[in-house]
Design an enzyme around this catalytic site. Sequence first.
Site, PDB file in Angstrom:
ATOM      1  N   THR A 135       0.829  -1.208   0.000  1.00 15.62           N
ATOM      2  CA  THR A 135       0.000   0.000   0.000  1.00 15.62           C
ATOM      3  C   THR A 135       0.860   1.253   0.000  1.00 15.62           C
ATOM      4  O   THR A 135       2.008   1.224   0.448  1.00 15.62           O
ATOM      5  CB  THR A 135      -0.896  -0.017   1.261  1.00 15.62           C
ATOM      6  OG1 THR A 135      -1.470   1.269   1.450  1.00 15.62           O
ATOM      7  CG2 THR A 135      -0.094  -0.347   2.518  1.00 15.62           C
ATOM      8  N   ASP A 136       0.272   2.355  -0.459  1.00 17.29           N
ATOM      9  CA  ASP A 136       0.972   3.643  -0.379  1.00 17.29           C
ATOM     10  C   ASP A 136       1.042   4.155   1.063  1.00 17.29           C
ATOM     11  O   ASP A 136       1.779   5.093   1.349  1.00 17.29           O
ATOM     12  CB  ASP A 136       0.288   4.686  -1.282  1.00 17.29           C
ATOM     13  CG  ASP A 136      -1.195   4.916  -0.953  1.00 17.29           C
ATOM     14  OD1 ASP A 136      -1.746   4.227  -0.077  1.00 17.29           O
ATOM     15  OD2 ASP A 136      -1.799   5.805  -1.597  1.00 17.29           O
ATOM     16  N   GLU A 137       0.254   3.532   1.965  1.00 19.41           N
ATOM     17  CA  GLU A 137       0.206   4.050   3.340  1.00 19.41           C
ATOM     18  C   GLU A 137       1.537   3.880   4.066  1.00 19.41           C
ATOM     19  O   GLU A 137       1.772   4.513   5.089  1.00 19.41           O
ATOM     20  CB  GLU A 137      -0.939   3.391   4.111  1.00 19.41           C
ATOM     21  CG  GLU A 137      -2.250   3.562   3.365  1.00 19.41           C
ATOM     22  CD  GLU A 137      -3.511   3.361   4.179  1.00 19.41           C
ATOM     23  OE1 GLU A 137      -3.463   3.455   5.403  1.00 19.41           O
ATOM     24  OE2 GLU A 137      -4.558   3.115   3.553  1.00 19.41           O
ATOM     25  N   TYR A 161      -1.766  -0.459  10.961  1.00 16.06           N
ATOM     26  CA  TYR A 161      -1.903  -1.133   9.657  1.00 16.06           C
ATOM     27  C   TYR A 161      -0.710  -0.816   8.769  1.00 16.06           C
ATOM     28  O   TYR A 161      -0.046  -1.717   8.239  1.00 16.06           O
ATOM     29  CB  TYR A 161      -3.207  -0.695   8.970  1.00 16.06           C
ATOM     30  CG  TYR A 161      -3.246  -1.024   7.483  1.00 16.06           C
ATOM     31  CD1 TYR A 161      -3.250  -2.351   7.041  1.00 16.06           C
ATOM     32  CD2 TYR A 161      -3.271  -0.008   6.518  1.00 16.06           C
ATOM     33  CE1 TYR A 161      -3.273  -2.650   5.678  1.00 16.06           C
ATOM     34  CE2 TYR A 161      -3.298  -0.302   5.157  1.00 16.06           C
ATOM     35  CZ  TYR A 161      -3.291  -1.625   4.741  1.00 16.06           C
ATOM     36  OH  TYR A 161      -3.303  -1.923   3.398  1.00 16.06           O
ATOM     37  N   LYS A 165       2.257  -3.319   7.314  1.00 12.25           N
ATOM     38  CA  LYS A 165       2.520  -3.521   5.876  1.00 12.25           C
ATOM     39  C   LYS A 165       3.960  -3.129   5.557  1.00 12.25           C
ATOM     40  O   LYS A 165       4.643  -3.795   4.764  1.00 12.25           O
ATOM     41  CB  LYS A 165       1.552  -2.702   5.022  1.00 12.25           C
ATOM     42  CG  LYS A 165       0.108  -3.182   5.038  1.00 12.25           C
ATOM     43  CD  LYS A 165      -0.109  -4.568   4.451  1.00 12.25           C
ATOM     44  CE  LYS A 165       0.124  -4.636   2.956  1.00 12.25           C
ATOM     45  NZ  LYS A 165      -0.219  -5.993   2.417  1.00 12.25           N
TER      46      LYS A 165
HETATM   47  P1  NAD Z   1      -9.592  -7.459   2.366  1.00 12.18           P
HETATM   48  O1  NAD Z   1      -9.562  -7.140   3.812  1.00 12.18           O
HETATM   49  O2  NAD Z   1     -10.823  -7.209   1.581  1.00 12.18           O
HETATM   50  O3  NAD Z   1      -9.220  -8.992   2.140  1.00 12.18           O
HETATM   51  C1  NAD Z   1      -8.193  -9.628   2.831  1.00 12.18           C
HETATM   52  C2  NAD Z   1      -8.334 -11.131   2.630  1.00 12.18           C
HETATM   53  O4  NAD Z   1      -7.250 -11.767   3.322  1.00 12.18           O
HETATM   54  C3  NAD Z   1      -9.624 -11.709   3.201  1.00 12.18           C
HETATM   55  O5  NAD Z   1     -10.215 -12.580   2.271  1.00 12.18           O
HETATM   56  C4  NAD Z   1      -9.167 -12.459   4.444  1.00 12.18           C
HETATM   57  O6  NAD Z   1      -9.982 -13.590   4.739  1.00 12.18           O
HETATM   58  C5  NAD Z   1      -7.767 -12.866   4.034  1.00 12.18           C
HETATM   59  N1  NAD Z   1      -6.897 -13.122   5.196  1.00 12.18           N
HETATM   60  C6  NAD Z   1      -6.737 -12.338   6.298  1.00 12.18           C
HETATM   61  N2  NAD Z   1      -5.863 -12.924   7.136  1.00 12.18           N
HETATM   62  C7  NAD Z   1      -5.457 -14.083   6.549  1.00 12.18           C
HETATM   63  C8  NAD Z   1      -4.556 -15.109   6.925  1.00 12.18           C
HETATM   64  N3  NAD Z   1      -3.885 -15.075   8.072  1.00 12.18           N
HETATM   65  N4  NAD Z   1      -4.363 -16.129   6.065  1.00 12.18           N
HETATM   66  C9  NAD Z   1      -5.031 -16.184   4.872  1.00 12.18           C
HETATM   67  N5  NAD Z   1      -5.914 -15.248   4.494  1.00 12.18           N
HETATM   68  C10 NAD Z   1      -6.116 -14.210   5.317  1.00 12.18           C
HETATM   69  O7  NAD Z   1      -8.350  -6.676   1.769  1.00 12.18           O
HETATM   70  P2  NAD Z   1      -8.169  -6.004   0.323  1.00 12.18           P
HETATM   71  O8  NAD Z   1      -8.726  -4.636   0.380  1.00 12.18           O
HETATM   72  O9  NAD Z   1      -8.615  -6.942  -0.711  1.00 12.18           O
HETATM   73  O10 NAD Z   1      -6.582  -5.864   0.276  1.00 12.18           O
HETATM   74  C11 NAD Z   1      -5.778  -6.902  -0.251  1.00 12.18           C
HETATM   75  C12 NAD Z   1      -4.316  -6.506  -0.170  1.00 12.18           C
HETATM   76  O11 NAD Z   1      -4.116  -5.292  -0.895  1.00 12.18           O
HETATM   77  C13 NAD Z   1      -3.832  -6.243   1.246  1.00 12.18           C
HETATM   78  O12 NAD Z   1      -2.528  -6.752   1.361  1.00 12.18           O
HETATM   79  C14 NAD Z   1      -3.829  -4.737   1.370  1.00 12.18           C
HETATM   80  O13 NAD Z   1      -2.848  -4.301   2.289  1.00 12.18           O
HETATM   81  C15 NAD Z   1      -3.485  -4.338  -0.049  1.00 12.18           C
HETATM   82  N6  NAD Z   1      -3.978  -3.030  -0.475  1.00 12.18           N
HETATM   83  C16 NAD Z   1      -5.301  -2.712  -0.334  1.00 12.18           C
HETATM   84  C17 NAD Z   1      -5.771  -1.478  -0.780  1.00 12.18           C
HETATM   85  C18 NAD Z   1      -7.230  -1.108  -0.695  1.00 12.18           C
HETATM   86  O14 NAD Z   1      -7.587   0.027  -1.014  1.00 12.18           O
HETATM   87  N7  NAD Z   1      -8.114  -1.997  -0.310  1.00 12.18           N
HETATM   88  C19 NAD Z   1      -4.876  -0.565  -1.345  1.00 12.18           C
HETATM   89  C20 NAD Z   1      -3.522  -0.924  -1.477  1.00 12.18           C
HETATM   90  C21 NAD Z   1      -3.093  -2.160  -1.042  1.00 12.18           C
HETATM   91  P1  TYD Z   2     -10.717   3.877   4.139  1.00 13.62           P
HETATM   92  O1  TYD Z   2     -11.656   3.437   3.084  1.00 13.62           O
HETATM   93  O2  TYD Z   2     -10.843   3.300   5.505  1.00 13.62           O
HETATM   94  O3  TYD Z   2      -9.248   3.676   3.554  1.00 13.62           O
HETATM   95  P2  TYD Z   2      -7.812   4.178   4.150  1.00 13.62           P
HETATM   96  O4  TYD Z   2      -7.994   4.607   5.551  1.00 13.62           O
HETATM   97  O5  TYD Z   2      -6.989   2.962   4.024  1.00 13.62           O
HETATM   98  O6  TYD Z   2      -7.383   5.298   3.250  1.00 13.62           O
HETATM   99  O7  TYD Z   2     -10.843   5.453   4.300  1.00 13.62           O
HETATM  100  C1  TYD Z   2     -10.661   6.304   3.192  1.00 13.62           C
HETATM  101  C2  TYD Z   2     -10.765   7.718   3.703  1.00 13.62           C
HETATM  102  O8  TYD Z   2     -12.107   7.941   4.158  1.00 13.62           O
HETATM  103  C3  TYD Z   2      -9.876   8.000   4.888  1.00 13.62           C
HETATM  104  O9  TYD Z   2      -9.392   9.343   4.783  1.00 13.62           O
HETATM  105  C4  TYD Z   2     -10.789   7.877   6.080  1.00 13.62           C
HETATM  106  C5  TYD Z   2     -12.132   8.340   5.534  1.00 13.62           C
HETATM  107  N1  TYD Z   2     -13.319   7.705   6.145  1.00 13.62           N
HETATM  108  C6  TYD Z   2     -14.366   8.508   6.641  1.00 13.62           C
HETATM  109  O10 TYD Z   2     -14.313   9.747   6.545  1.00 13.62           O
HETATM  110  N2  TYD Z   2     -15.427   7.898   7.210  1.00 13.62           N
HETATM  111  C7  TYD Z   2     -15.514   6.546   7.331  1.00 13.62           C
HETATM  112  O11 TYD Z   2     -16.519   6.042   7.907  1.00 13.62           O
HETATM  113  C8  TYD Z   2     -14.456   5.741   6.818  1.00 13.62           C
HETATM  114  C9  TYD Z   2     -14.508   4.240   6.920  1.00 13.62           C
HETATM  115  C10 TYD Z   2     -13.380   6.368   6.228  1.00 13.62           C
END
Ligand code: NAD
Ligand code: TYD
Length: 359
Positions: A135-137, A161, A165
């Site tokens: 992630t960019d975070e 988080y 990561k």
């Molecule tokens: P998500 O929370 O929707 O899904 C995570 C999945 O991992 C779930 O299916 C969960 O059951 C599985 N999981 C959790 N712990 C586990 C374990 N110990 N063993 C096996 N499986 C396990 O997450 P997402 O949004 O799909 O994100 C996927 C990846 O992409 C993550 O690594 C996250 O850090 C990264 N990412 C997400 C975003 C975003 O905006 N969602 C952005 C950048 C990077």
């Molecule tokens: P989120 O979807 O949780 O992603 P991330 O924190 O990983 O960027 O949140 C996106 C943005 O939205 C973040 O600035 C937090 C804000 N946010 C709210 O304002 N209200 C909410 O209920 C949630 C879940 C997020």
Amino acid sequence: MQNILVTGGAGFIGSNFIRYMLAHEPEIRIVNLDALTYAGSMENLANLPDPARHTFVKGSICDGNLVMQLLHEHRIDTIVHFAAESHVDRSILGPGAFVQTNIVGTFTLLEAARRFWLNEKALGTQSVRFHHVSTDEVFGSLGPDDPPFDENTPYAPRSPYAASKASGDHLVRAYFHTYGLPITITNCSNNYGPYQFPEKLIPLMILNAVEGKPLPVYGDGMQIRDWLYVDDHSEAIRRVLHDGRVGETYTVGGDNQPPNIQIVNTICEILDELQPDAPHTPHARLITHVTDRPGHDRRYDIDITKIRTELGWQPSEQLQSGLLKTVRWYLDNPAWVDAIRKQQEYQQWMEANYAGRQA
Ligand code: NAD
Ligand code: TYD
């Protein structure tokens, strides 16, 4: 790339990636290892194209014996590692699971890959790859005039988080430099699209608005994320798997940086149009500013020059059209939505995260 182990493939991005890869790569087979935490579900894997090429295994990436068994049994040549605890707010209320899965789990996978590919030399090292999805975070928070994050930005994570990561990323890179494990990493900005668990901003706002519930905007709502449609992310990973240079990191972003409040307003406008007769129209009435997230990162922005120039990737979805598709998807899939809403765990989470916030 023939036999791919996808971890976390029952979650939001992982399930979209599996659907995308089965549709675009006719030769591959996918083994999907997922623990099915609250965020993962088999419903996310409904209607896969060519499902015979997908094998689901319920289990944890922290289970080293299981991971080794899968690598042997399926002669895995490529690992695409999504599995993670992924929600910042949950990491604030309970960081332990993030350390386990995102750090210890990543380490366990790396060890298994090292044993299978490098020690046992089960497959040629030219034909194997460990791709880590990050992630960019990990880069922290930008001020208003700071340049965007790129592959050389120093790590400065600020939430549990992001810190977990970042630790995972460091381990992955260490395995490349120390052992020569063939790795690549992508650091991607916020994704949105179908199947996203409704704890994250966009699906949460869609579902609350449809139900006429308050739309809880943290703080002033002027925080900025760089939104990327999930299929664009899948294509970016696919390009990196094909042509990315081993040992390299690629930053991936959507080139869409509206403040949160604008995202929420756009969702409301889309719903006003799609459901003009809903009792909650105009939906923007539901917007409620609530207590901010502790340590809330103010701004993310991604420079995609490297992946664009080296691999020819750039996002193809515009935010407005991507949001419209996403809102439609949630409206068209009430069974998926209801299954989550009914979960006690989900109701408890909503209570734990939102009940104490002042409007
Ligand atoms: P998500 O929370 O929707 O899904 C995570 C999945 O991992 C779930 O299916 C969960 O059951 C599985 N999981 C959790 N712990 C586990 C374990 N110990 N063993 C096996 N499986 C396990 O997450 P997402 O949004 O799909 O994100 C996927 C990846 O992409 C993550 O690594 C996250 O850090 C990264 N990412 C997400 C975003 C975003 O905006 N969602 C952005 C950048 C990077
Ligand atoms: P989120 O979807 O949780 O992603 P991330 O924190 O990983 O960027 O949140 C996106 C943005 O939205 C973040 O600035 C937090 C804000 N946010 C709210 O304002 N209200 C909410 O209920 C949630 C879940 C997020």
